[in-house]
Structure formats: C-alpha cells, structure tokens
Design an enzyme around this catalytic site. Structure first.
Site, PDB file in Angstrom:
ATOM      1  N   THR A 126       0.814  -1.213   0.000  1.00  0.00           N
ATOM      2  CA  THR A 126       0.000   0.000   0.000  1.00  0.00           C
ATOM      3  C   THR A 126       0.850   1.267   0.000  1.00  0.00           C
ATOM      4  OG1 THR A 126      -0.161  -0.198   2.410  1.00  0.00           O
ATOM      5  CG2 THR A 126      -1.971  -1.085   1.110  1.00  0.00           C
TER       6      THR A 126
ATOM      7  N   HIS B  70       7.415  -0.549   6.881  1.00  0.00           N
ATOM      8  CA  HIS B  70       7.854   0.114   8.105  1.00  0.00           C
ATOM      9  C   HIS B  70       8.056  -0.944   9.191  1.00  0.00           C
ATOM     10  CE1 HIS B  70       3.793  -0.268   9.779  1.00  0.00           C
ATOM     11  NE2 HIS B  70       3.290   0.357   8.728  1.00  0.00           N
TER      12      HIS B  70
ATOM     13  N   HIS C  81       5.543  -3.598  10.074  1.00  0.00           N
ATOM     14  CA  HIS C  81       5.358  -4.738   9.167  1.00  0.00           C
ATOM     15  C   HIS C  81       6.320  -5.883   9.449  1.00  0.00           C
ATOM     16  CE1 HIS C  81       3.867  -1.592   6.081  1.00  0.00           C
ATOM     17  NE2 HIS C  81       2.828  -2.337   6.375  1.00  0.00           N
TER      18      HIS C  81
ATOM     19  N   LYS D  88      -8.385  -1.099  10.560  1.00  0.00           N
ATOM     20  CA  LYS D  88      -8.593   0.222   9.991  1.00  0.00           C
ATOM     21  C   LYS D  88      -9.981   0.736  10.361  1.00  0.00           C
ATOM     22  CE  LYS D  88      -4.620   0.226   8.022  1.00  0.00           C
ATOM     23  NZ  LYS D  88      -3.554   1.119   8.506  1.00  0.00           N
TER      24      LYS D  88
ATOM     25  N   ARG E 226      -9.111   2.383   2.986  1.00  0.00           N
ATOM     26  CA  ARG E 226      -7.800   2.823   2.523  1.00  0.00           C
ATOM     27  C   ARG E 226      -7.937   3.629   1.231  1.00  0.00           C
ATOM     28  NH1 ARG E 226      -3.362  -0.229   4.645  1.00  0.00           N
ATOM     29  NH2 ARG E 226      -4.008  -2.027   5.863  1.00  0.00           N
TER      30      ARG E 226
ATOM     31  N   GLN F   2      -7.991 -13.253   0.772  1.00  0.00           N
ATOM     32  CA  GLN F   2      -6.867 -13.731   1.580  1.00  0.00           C
ATOM     33  C   GLN F   2      -6.976 -15.230   1.829  1.00  0.00           C
ATOM     34  OE1 GLN F   2      -5.619 -11.290   4.880  1.00  0.00           O
ATOM     35  NE2 GLN F   2      -4.714 -13.020   5.976  1.00  0.00           N
TER      36      GLN F   2
ATOM     37  N   ASP G 130      -4.276  -9.117  14.330  1.00  0.00           N
ATOM     38  CA  ASP G 130      -5.402  -8.492  13.639  1.00  0.00           C
ATOM     39  C   ASP G 130      -5.822  -9.291  12.403  1.00  0.00           C
ATOM     40  OD1 ASP G 130      -3.041  -7.891  12.308  1.00  0.00           O
ATOM     41  OD2 ASP G 130      -3.653  -5.866  11.750  1.00  0.00           O
TER      42      ASP G 130
ATOM     43  N   LYS H  82       1.296   2.661  19.723  1.00  0.00           N
ATOM     44  CA  LYS H  82       1.680   1.746  18.663  1.00  0.00           C
ATOM     45  C   LYS H  82       3.179   1.780  18.444  1.00  0.00           C
ATOM     46  CE  LYS H  82      -0.350   0.217  14.319  1.00  0.00           C
ATOM     47  NZ  LYS H  82      -1.301   0.556  13.245  1.00  0.00           N
TER      48      LYS H  82
ATOM     49  N   LYS I 215       6.014   4.111  15.675  1.00  0.00           N
ATOM     50  CA  LYS I 215       5.513   5.420  15.272  1.00  0.00           C
ATOM     51  C   LYS I 215       6.386   6.520  15.886  1.00  0.00           C
ATOM     52  CE  LYS I 215       1.784   4.317  12.913  1.00  0.00           C
ATOM     53  NZ  LYS I 215       1.561   4.714  11.510  1.00  0.00           N
ATOM     54  N   THR I 216       6.684   7.548  15.100  1.00  0.00           N
ATOM     55  CA  THR I 216       7.445   8.690  15.572  1.00  0.00           C
ATOM     56  C   THR I 216       6.606   9.938  15.361  1.00  0.00           C
ATOM     57  OG1 THR I 216       8.469   9.302  13.462  1.00  0.00           O
ATOM     58  CG2 THR I 216       9.510   7.521  14.714  1.00  0.00           C
TER      59      THR I 216
END
Length: 412
Positions: free
Chosen positions: A41, A46, A49, A83, A87, A172, A193, A228, A231-232
């Site tokens: 996506t 990151h 993942h 989500k 998306r 999936q 998830d 989470k 994350k920054t």
C-alpha cells in the site's frame, strides 16, 4: 512443543494458534512450508510490518520453508483489518511499483534463494479471476453471519464497511488455498489483527481439499506506554532511508523506554535469549545503544549502523565522528555579511518543518547552537543572525532542536 515454536514463544512471537498440538506434531516430522503476507500500500515497509518477517527468519533458520507473499492483487482492494476507514485507492501502476520496492526490501532482509525462502505475488492468480466462477467456487464456502463475528468486520460495521473491502477475507483465504496448491503451504503466520482472515483460510482449505492446515498469530506490538510500536512524531518508522533517515532510525531505538529494551531485543534482533538477558542486566543506556546498533545493522547493514553510532556519539556524547551526524550543507552566501536569521537557519537545516515551527522553537527555548568556541548556546532571540564567524575552525556548527534532534551544518 516443537523447538522452533518454543523459540517463537520465548521471544514473544506467539498470540494464538488454530491447533498448537497439531502444528507442533507436523513440524516435528520435518520442514513445513509457511507464508506471511503484506500488501504494497506504500513504497516502503515500516517497522510495524517486520515482526512476521523476523519470525519468518527464525522459522527458516530452524529448517522450515518461508514464503513472503506480496499482495499485488489484494492491494487493489485494501484490507479493512485494524482500519477505521477505507484505505486510499491506488492505481495499478502504483501498486506494481510498490511491489518491486517491497520485494527488494524483503530480499535484502530475508535472502530469497528459491529453496528455503521465496517470494510470490497474489496478482498472479487474483488479477484475472472470473467473478462469477469465484463466487460459485469460493464464495459459497463463506457464511456472512460468521464473517461479521470477526473483530475486523465488527469494528468497521460501526463506521461503514464497503462491499469492496468485505470481499477481502475471501481473497486472503483464496491466497492460502493457492499457496497450499502451488507450494504445499500448511501454515500462515501474521499479526493478531489477521486472526479472522487466517482462520477463514484454514477453513476454506479444509472444505476444498480435506487437508488440515494451521494459522499462528503474534501479538500486535505496542510500547510500554501503550502506543503503537514504530511510530514517531514524523509518522511511521520506514525501512527506506529516503523516508526515515538511518540516523533517525537508529535514534528511535536508542530512545525507547527502559521497559521496552528486552522485549525489542528479543523481537527485532537475532541475539540469543541469554545474550539479551546479559545485555539488559547491565547499564540500561548501553543496552539501548546495543539495541539501536543491532536493529540498524539487521535492516541497513553493519557499516550504516557503525556510522549512525558514531554520529550519535558525536551529537550526544562529546565523542565520535561529527561527519557521521546528519548534515545540512548550505550555500556560503547565506552566512556572508549580516548572515542568516536563526529562524531561517533552523528551517533551511530541516530541523523545523516550517518557519512558524522554527520561530516557536526559539521562543519556547528549544533552539541551541554549538559554534566557534565549542560551547553550546541557547538561541533565544528570533532576530539573531548567524554568520561565517560563528562556525568553528573546521567550518561547521551544530544545531539542536529540543533534547534529541541535532544536525551538523557546513557551508560551501
């Protein structure tokens, strides 16, 4: 329990399994082919993942066969799991370009040899599906009532779930079936998830082939403060250095909370549990430095990890190599005559996203400079000017924004 599964459990890669005893027995008999998927996506993975791919390497190193499935087909729809809204739709060309970039990142991390580890792309079997045939053959195996009991759908029903996304679980599950047919994949792993999608795939294979396959999920990784992981303030911690500079990547791990160090060493490095326990039993700051170096080395290579470490020591420890610090090279003309305003300097050096941010930084006492005399000075006057005379004998100065953001400035 099978030794490879024990390793996953000991290191924190275990949340749920469809049948732990059956999976353990199967793995005791010999190599098991398994897979983990991710949708392209964006142009880069990151850190969030990467947990399943670290698990893939542990299982691969234990003798099992891992498949990294890149969702060039499913990305055309988008997974609603986790989500709160639909998306953003990508063009097919964007998705294909993302696939190439992500496959390259995974190859660097995993090393696809086509025997013990390989990649696949569900575009190969999803892109040209006949919709009527798919509904008759696959859709007939799914109960809408059961699908709506899964958490990923229940949450989205509150805010709105498109019919497009509702199909994702079927696709999936179909992936698992196709990989079972193509590669004899008997296990799907992923974040918790994905539990509903994984269970649906296990059930589909049982219905279509009579074979028993398995699903295994990992906890969704959070920091000790409950936020989470990965994350920054700038967003996700990406693997692509163009999106997250390697120095910033290193510093993220160097600055994690004390309570997270052991957990992250177990999840994001390949040090043994005994080594990890020895590291965290000592000085916590040295443990954080080791964590930062190890993760950076795994993702970006040892040379880049060494450079980031040297830059961090130069910025924060008074030693190291300043040339290894993040550096802004600005035109010499900016510092001629009266020089450049401090607000403009912090903006041009990219320590502030906007000039308004730079102005607030100075006004709130968060702007510092180490210049000609080697002493760090707080910059409190938004009208202050910085000239060539403020640079040290090596032709550089160090700017600091807040406690942890530094940059070396040189001119040419």
């Amino acid at each position: 329990m099978n030794a490879a599964l024990e390793t996953l459990k000991e290191r924190g890669f275990f949340q749920q399994c469809t049948d732990i005893d059956g999976l353990s027995a199967l793995m005791d008999k010999g190599p098991v082919t398994f897979y983990v998927g991710c949708d392209p996506t964006g142009p880069s993975l990151h850190v969030g993942h990467m947990v399943p791919f670290f698990a893939l390497r542990h299982l691969r190193d234990a003798g099992h066969v891992g498949i990294a499935l890149v969702g060039g087909g499913t990305a055309r729809i988008g997974d609603p799991s986790g989500k709160t809204e639909m998306r953003k739709m990508l063009t097919y060309d964007q998705i294909d370009d993302n696939v190439k970039k992500i496959e390259a990142q995974l190859n660097r991390f995993i090393g696809f040899d086509g025997i013990h580890a390989m990649s696949d792309n569900n575009k190969f079997w999803l892109a040209d599906l006949n919709y009527i045939d798919f509904l008759r053959d696959i859709g007939s195996c799914f109960s809408v009532n059961r699908m709506l009991t899964f958490e990923s759908y229940k949450k989205r029903m509150e805010t709105g779930l498109s019919f497009l996304e509702f199909n994702y679980q079927l696709l999936q599950s179909f992936d698992f079936l196709k990989l079972h047919e193509r590669h004899n994949a008997c296990l799907q792993i992923g974040g918790d998830d994905q539990w509903g999608n994984i269970v649906a795939g296990v059930d589909l294979i049982r219905r279509k082939t009579g074979d028993e396959v398995f699903g295994l999920t990992f906890p969704l990784i959070t920091r000790s403060d409950g936020k989470k992981m990965g994350k920054t303030e700038k967003g996700a911690l990406f693997l692509d250095p163009a999106l997250t500079p390697i120095f910033d990547f290193f510093q993220y791990w160097r600055n994690v909370a004390d309570a997270d160090v052991r957990k992250f060493l177990l999840l994001f490095t390949f040090l043994s549990v005994a080594e990890v326990d020895a590291i965290v039993s000592g000085d916590i700051n040295k443990a954080k430095e080791r964590l930062a170096w190890e993760v950076t080395a795994v993702i970006h290579g040892k040379a880049e990890a060494d450079t980031a470490l040297a830059g961090a020591k130069a910025a924060f420890g008074g030693g190291g190599d300043r040339a290894s610090m993040p550096t802004a090279t600005l035109p010499a003309a900016l510092f001629a005559g009266e020089g450049i305003g401090v607000v403009d300097l912090f903006f041009e050096s990219k320590l502030a996203a906007t000039k308004s941010d730079a102005r607030r930084l100075v006004q709130q006492g968060g702007a510092y400079m180490t210049g000609a005399d080697g002493t760090e000075t707080q910059l409190q006057d938004i009208a202050a000017k910085i000239t060539a005379a403020d640079f040290d004998g090596s032709g550089e100065l160090i700017l600091r924004a807040g406690k942890k953001k530094f940059i070396r400035v040189i001119y040419q």
